[in-house]
Design a protein around this motif. Structure first.
Motif, PDB file in Angstrom:
ATOM      1  N   HIS A 181       1.090  -1.194   0.072  1.00 24.90           N
ATOM      2  CA  HIS A 181      -0.072  -0.008   0.016  1.00 24.90           C
ATOM      3  C   HIS A 181       0.888   1.241   0.004  1.00 24.90           C
ATOM      4  N   GLU A 200      -2.166   0.016   8.244  1.00 22.26           N
ATOM      5  CA  GLU A 200      -1.460  -0.700   7.428  1.00 22.26           C
ATOM      6  C   GLU A 200       0.054  -0.190   6.814  1.00 22.26           C
ATOM      7  N   HIS A 255       2.508  -7.020   4.440  1.00 20.74           N
ATOM      8  CA  HIS A 255       1.045  -6.682   4.574  1.00 20.74           C
ATOM      9  C   HIS A 255       0.705  -6.944   6.027  1.00 20.74           C
ATOM     10  N   LEU A 256      -0.527  -6.354   6.444  1.00 18.00           N
ATOM     11  CA  LEU A 256      -1.172  -6.743   7.535  1.00 18.00           C
ATOM     12  C   LEU A 256      -2.453  -7.054   7.064  1.00 18.00           C
ATOM     13  N   ARG A 322       4.914 -13.089   0.007  1.00 15.07           N
ATOM     14  CA  ARG A 322       4.002 -12.151   0.630  1.00 15.07           C
ATOM     15  C   ARG A 322       3.888 -12.577   2.204  1.00 15.07           C
TER      16      ARG A 322
HETATM   17 ZN   LIG Z   1      -2.451  -5.165   2.554  1.00 14.94          ZN
END
Ligand SMILES: [Zn+2]
Length: 383
Positions: A181, A200, A255-256, A322
């Motif tokens: 993001h 995030e 990522h979260l 990821r």
């Molecule tokens: Zn994400």
């Protein structure tokens, strides 16, 4: 583009319907309404392609649908510059050539230079003019020979071998860290917490910076795909292209996760793979190591490792993983993620996983057992 979803009508909906009818996932294209049947078909398509399953058509699902219009043999294929031909027909061709032992690179649906070279090599060997394009003659030869050949999945063996040959040392390897993001209003998961708003994009950037520091200290060349506040959002394909340009040896995307239910929790990792049983073996190993090191060292809930066909995983030429490092929407995960000491622990786990990637398999060590401080001492002794 805004996702096309249930209740929408119009030309784009008719187009989606007709593609899904062609794939035999939907019965009729004689309406332009995004109804329940269409949502079910979109979900089935997403599941089949290893995409996120939300029943809506956003950029990534649209790209996969667009590619799915083409069946192998329904048009001539060639290396078009600068806009490469993309389609399921290209993937089918790539998979067929790979099975026969030709090196097309990953079956990524893109007819690039490497695919054209593999086609030319095939043409030479069957006595056709080696022009690297796939027309009726070449299709005929492929149909004739393709069925007789049974083989493994040479691409993944090649990838594993290339990785092995790059040697057992972190020093000098290039790694790309991709904080997910960021840019514009793409904050990823956003959770208000009293006067605070955790998001995030900022948390994964913090994690990426910490990891960058640790990996650089271990002698790796480290690149981040973005800064703390980029001007515009970046697609998975753009991030993959950047890592390819840098000639990276590994890519880790951070990522979260978020969920409408606050009880969803835990850490998950993803590597490239499709429903056809094609899977990046090196990517899968990296994903497993990252997953196990984090789970063992932090005690976070184990949501396991999964094969996905997302752009970032599919279009990169290096082993790519990821990691979804917990749910920001879960009070327990969130409390830990906003603690810098805990983030340091996660970074330590990822560092250990990357280190283990480069150990020869026979010298691998139990999960959670690498003391990264000792590692630094060992490196200091060597230099
Ligand atoms: Zn994400």
């Amino acid at each position: 583009m805004r996702s096309i979803r249930r209740g929408d009508t119009g030309v784009a909906v008719s187009e989606i319907r007709s593609i899904l009818v062609g794939l035999e996932l939907l019965e009729t294209a004689e309406t332009d309404v995004f109804d329940e049947a269409l949502e079910t078909a979109v979900r089935a398509f997403q599941q089949n392609r290893g995409l996120g399953i939300d029943g809506m058509v956003g950029d990534e699902t649209w790209g996969a649908l667009d590619a799915a219009r083409w069946r192998l043999g329904s048009r001539n294929l060639f290396h078009s510059v600068p806009d490469a031909l993309v389609g399921e027909d290209v993937r089918a061709l790539q998979e067929r050539l790979l099975e026969m032992g030709y090196d097309t690179g990953r079956p990524d649906t893109v007819y690039g230079a490497r695919t054209a070279r593999a086609v030319a090599q095939f043409q030479r060997e069957v006595g056709l003019a080696p022009d690297g394009s796939c027309g009726p003659q070449t299709m005929k030869a492929l149909r004739r020979l393709g069925r007789k050949v049974v083989g493994g999945r040479p691409q993944w063996l090649r990838e594993a071998e290339a990785f092995r040959q790059s040697g057992p040392n972190l020093v000098g390897k290039t790694i790309v860290i991709d904080p997910g993001h960021g840019g514009g209003d793409d904050t990823g998961v956003l959770v208000p917490d009293g006067p605070l708003r955790w998001n995030e994009a900022d948390l994964v950037f913090d994690l990426a910076s910490r990891l960058e520091g640790r990996l650089s200290a271990a002698g790796m060349r480290v690149h981040l795909t973005r800064g703390p506040s980029p001007a515009a959002p970046m697609s998975g394909a753009a991030r993959a292209a950047l890592a390819n340009t840098l000639g990276a040896d590994l890519l880790i995307s951070l990522h979260l996760d978020g969920h409408s239910s606050p009880s969803a929790e835990g850490v998950a990792t993803y590597h490239y793979g499709t429903g056809n049983g094609l899977s990046s073996t090196v990517g899968e190993r990296l994903a497993n190591l990252v997953q196990r090191e984090i789970v063992v060292r932090t005690g976070m809930h184990d949501c396991r490792t999964h094969a996905k066909g997302w752009d970032l995983l599919r279009l990169t030429r290096m082993p790519t993983v990821r990691v979804d490092l917990g749910y920001l929407t879960n009070p327990g995960d969130r409390e830990r993620l906003i603690d810098p000491m805990f983030r340091e622990q996660i970074v330590e786990a990822m560092l250990a996983a990357v280190q283990r990637m480069y150990f020869p398999v026979e010298r691998d060590v139990p999960t959670g057992s690498i003391d990264v401080r000792q590692l630094r001492l060992a490196l200091a002794e060597k230099s």
